[in-house]
Design a protein around this motif. Structure first.
Motif, PDB file in Angstrom:
ATOM      1  N   GLN A 219       0.838  -1.192   0.000  1.00 40.98           N
ATOM      2  CA  GLN A 219       0.000   0.000   0.000  1.00 40.98           C
ATOM      3  C   GLN A 219       0.875   1.246   0.000  1.00 40.98           C
ATOM      4  OE1 GLN A 219      -3.439  -0.290  -0.086  1.00 40.98           O
ATOM      5  NE2 GLN A 219      -2.987  -2.453  -0.299  1.00 40.98           N
ATOM      6  N   GLY A 220       0.254   2.342  -0.234  1.00 42.85           N
ATOM      7  CA  GLY A 220       0.962   3.608  -0.187  1.00 42.85           C
ATOM      8  C   GLY A 220       1.090   4.095   1.236  1.00 42.85           C
ATOM      9  N   LEU A 221       1.493   5.332   1.383  1.00 45.50           N
ATOM     10  CA  LEU A 221       1.620   5.944   2.694  1.00 45.50           C
ATOM     11  C   LEU A 221       0.283   6.533   3.112  1.00 45.50           C
ATOM     12  CD1 LEU A 221       4.655   5.847   1.895  1.00 45.50           C
ATOM     13  CD2 LEU A 221       4.916   7.897   3.251  1.00 45.50           C
ATOM     14  N   GLU A 222      -0.148   6.142   4.288  1.00 45.94           N
ATOM     15  CA  GLU A 222      -1.405   6.653   4.820  1.00 45.94           C
ATOM     16  C   GLU A 222      -1.092   7.695   5.890  1.00 45.94           C
ATOM     17  OE1 GLU A 222      -3.530   3.615   6.843  1.00 45.94           O
ATOM     18  OE2 GLU A 222      -5.248   4.881   7.342  1.00 45.94           O
ATOM     19  N   PHE A 223      -1.556   8.919   5.679  1.00 43.44           N
ATOM     20  CA  PHE A 223      -1.345   9.985   6.655  1.00 43.44           C
ATOM     21  C   PHE A 223      -2.079   9.649   7.951  1.00 43.44           C
ATOM     22  CE2 PHE A 223      -0.955  14.125   8.458  1.00 43.44           C
ATOM     23  CZ  PHE A 223      -2.191  14.440   8.992  1.00 43.44           C
ATOM     24  N   LEU A 224      -1.389   9.828   9.070  1.00 42.40           N
ATOM     25  CA  LEU A 224      -2.015   9.593  10.375  1.00 42.40           C
ATOM     26  C   LEU A 224      -2.232  10.900  11.135  1.00 42.40           C
ATOM     27  CD1 LEU A 224      -0.040   6.418  11.557  1.00 42.40           C
ATOM     28  CD2 LEU A 224      -2.301   6.526  10.483  1.00 42.40           C
ATOM     29  N   ILE A 225      -1.146  11.642  11.358  1.00 46.72           N
ATOM     30  CA  ILE A 225      -1.221  12.834  12.202  1.00 46.72           C
ATOM     31  C   ILE A 225      -0.012  13.703  11.914  1.00 46.72           C
ATOM     32  CG2 ILE A 225       0.001  11.674  14.098  1.00 46.72           C
ATOM     33  CD1 ILE A 225      -1.722  13.275  16.080  1.00 46.72           C
ATOM     34  N   TYR A 226      -0.180  15.024  12.104  1.00 46.71           N
ATOM     35  CA  TYR A 226       1.009  15.863  12.105  1.00 46.71           C
ATOM     36  C   TYR A 226       0.934  16.898  13.221  1.00 46.71           C
ATOM     37  CZ  TYR A 226      -0.894  20.120   9.816  1.00 46.71           C
ATOM     38  OH  TYR A 226      -1.580  21.265   9.507  1.00 46.71           O
ATOM     39  N   PHE A 227       2.112  17.293  13.667  1.00 44.91           N
ATOM     40  CA  PHE A 227       2.300  18.339  14.664  1.00 44.91           C
ATOM     41  C   PHE A 227       3.084  19.477  14.008  1.00 44.91           C
ATOM     42  CE2 PHE A 227       1.229  15.802  18.411  1.00 44.91           C
ATOM     43  CZ  PHE A 227       1.452  14.499  17.968  1.00 44.91           C
TER      44      PHE A 227
ATOM     45  N   ALA B  93      -1.214  10.044  19.601  1.00 41.43           N
ATOM     46  CA  ALA B  93       0.180  10.480  19.498  1.00 41.43           C
ATOM     47  C   ALA B  93       0.352  11.735  20.311  1.00 41.43           C
ATOM     48  CB  ALA B  93       0.573  10.734  18.042  1.00 41.43           C
ATOM     49  N   GLU B  94       1.551  11.893  20.823  1.00 45.76           N
ATOM     50  CA  GLU B  94       1.881  13.122  21.515  1.00 45.76           C
ATOM     51  C   GLU B  94       3.289  13.531  21.139  1.00 45.76           C
ATOM     52  OE1 GLU B  94       1.507  12.295  25.696  1.00 45.76           O
ATOM     53  OE2 GLU B  94       3.522  11.464  25.823  1.00 45.76           O
ATOM     54  N   ARG B  95       3.544  14.812  21.344  1.00 43.67           N
ATOM     55  CA  ARG B  95       4.865  15.351  21.057  1.00 43.67           C
ATOM     56  C   ARG B  95       5.255  16.210  22.250  1.00 43.67           C
ATOM     57  NH1 ARG B  95       6.955  19.105  15.982  1.00 43.67           N
ATOM     58  NH2 ARG B  95       9.168  18.615  16.295  1.00 43.67           N
ATOM     59  N   THR B  96       6.296  15.814  22.911  1.00 46.12           N
ATOM     60  CA  THR B  96       6.699  16.490  24.130  1.00 46.12           C
ATOM     61  C   THR B  96       7.789  17.505  23.833  1.00 46.12           C
ATOM     62  OG1 THR B  96       8.226  14.666  24.565  1.00 46.12           O
ATOM     63  CG2 THR B  96       6.076  14.576  25.624  1.00 46.12           C
ATOM     64  N   GLY B  97       7.613  18.692  24.380  1.00 44.02           N
ATOM     65  CA  GLY B  97       8.642  19.725  24.265  1.00 44.02           C
ATOM     66  C   GLY B  97       8.958  20.120  22.847  1.00 44.02           C
ATOM     67  N   GLY B  98       8.026  19.871  21.952  1.00 43.91           N
ATOM     68  CA  GLY B  98       8.231  20.241  20.557  1.00 43.91           C
ATOM     69  C   GLY B  98       9.276  19.422  19.849  1.00 43.91           C
ATOM     70  N   SER B  99       9.641  18.272  20.432  1.00 46.04           N
ATOM     71  CA  SER B  99      10.684  17.466  19.800  1.00 46.04           C
ATOM     72  C   SER B  99      10.212  16.027  19.617  1.00 46.04           C
ATOM     73  CB  SER B  99      11.956  17.537  20.628  1.00 46.04           C
ATOM     74  OG  SER B  99      12.982  16.780  20.028  1.00 46.04           O
ATOM     75  N   VAL B 100      10.568  15.167  20.546  1.00 48.51           N
ATOM     76  CA  VAL B 100      10.279  13.737  20.425  1.00 48.51           C
ATOM     77  C   VAL B 100       8.775  13.483  20.388  1.00 48.51           C
ATOM     78  CG1 VAL B 100      10.457  11.534  21.649  1.00 48.51           C
ATOM     79  CG2 VAL B 100      12.420  13.085  21.563  1.00 48.51           C
TER      80      VAL B 100
END
Lengths: 114, 115
Positions: A41-49, A67-74
């Protein structure tokens, strides 16, 4: 410089278990994306920050995915109560700060749900 | 909503011949268009992008793509294929007016270049 890194590279789990996938973006990149690539399959978009803005979660397939993104990094992508159809390669990418900027992809995490 | 179509699952071409990998898109506003390549056992890599300006965009490894607004297409081309071009190619679109950073990828086209 260092590219996007993801861990683990491979994850085998049993149906019903929770898994966490990690992404370390390129330093200084403010945008971070998660995609899913199923076999054939192709790439399925999940989420972006992007920076401090609310994430775009419109691609998450069910409420088992978060999904979470801590401190704007990881970033961590969590899949609860995994199902066999969750088996795929999960790709993370990052880009600088403009919507015209190129995405740089990590090597992916191959998830297998038995 | 944004969408991308890559109508060919696979393209076969002989080394030295020109190649074309097709892509059409749908967005409500103006598009940003991208091509990425995935070589065997390697991560996705950026090839080229159309943001504005010249409809013909040149990218890495001798590839180019032409933005055609009336046909909503962004086909990838190379004048002379190499065996080493064999890979999986993805077209992607962002909607400049509404989608911001959200990027929709096509299903991919596998290119086989035969020596």
């Amino acid at each position: 410089g260092a590219g996007v890194s993801q861990s683990p590279s491979n994850k085998v789990t049993e149906k019903g278990k929770d898994v966490e996938l990690r992404c370390d973006p390129i330093s200084g990149h403010t945008a971070l994306y998660w995609y899913r690539q199923s076999l054939g399959q192709g790439l399925e978009f999940l989420i972006y920050f992007q920076g401090n803005s609310a994430p775009d979660k419109s691609g998450l397939p069910s409420d088992r995915f978060s999904a979470e993104r801590t401190g704007g990094s990881v970033s961590t992508l969590t899949i609860q109560r995994t199902q066999q159809e969750d088996s795929a390669v999960y790709l993370c990418a990052s880009s600088r700060y403009r919507d015209t900027d190129t995405q740089y992809f990590g090597p992916g995490t191959r998830l297998t749900v038995l | 909503a944004q969408s991308v179509a890559q109508p060919e699952d696979q393209v076969n071409v002989a080394e030295g011949n020109p190649l074309t990998v097709k892509c059409t898109y749908s967005v409500s506003g103006n598009p940003y268009l991208f091509w990425y390549v995935q070589y065997p056992n390697r991560g996705l890599q950026f090839l080229l992008k159309y943001i504005t300006g010249d409809n013909l965009v040149k990218g890495s490894y001798g590839f180019e793509a032409e933005f055609n607004k009336s046909q909503t297409s962004f086909h990838l081309k190379k004048p002379s294929a190499l065996v080493s071009d064999s890979a999986l190619y993805f077209c992607a679109v962002r909607d400049k007016n509404t989608g911001g950073f959200k990027t929709i990828f096509g299903a991919g086209t596998r290119l086989f270049v035969k020596a």
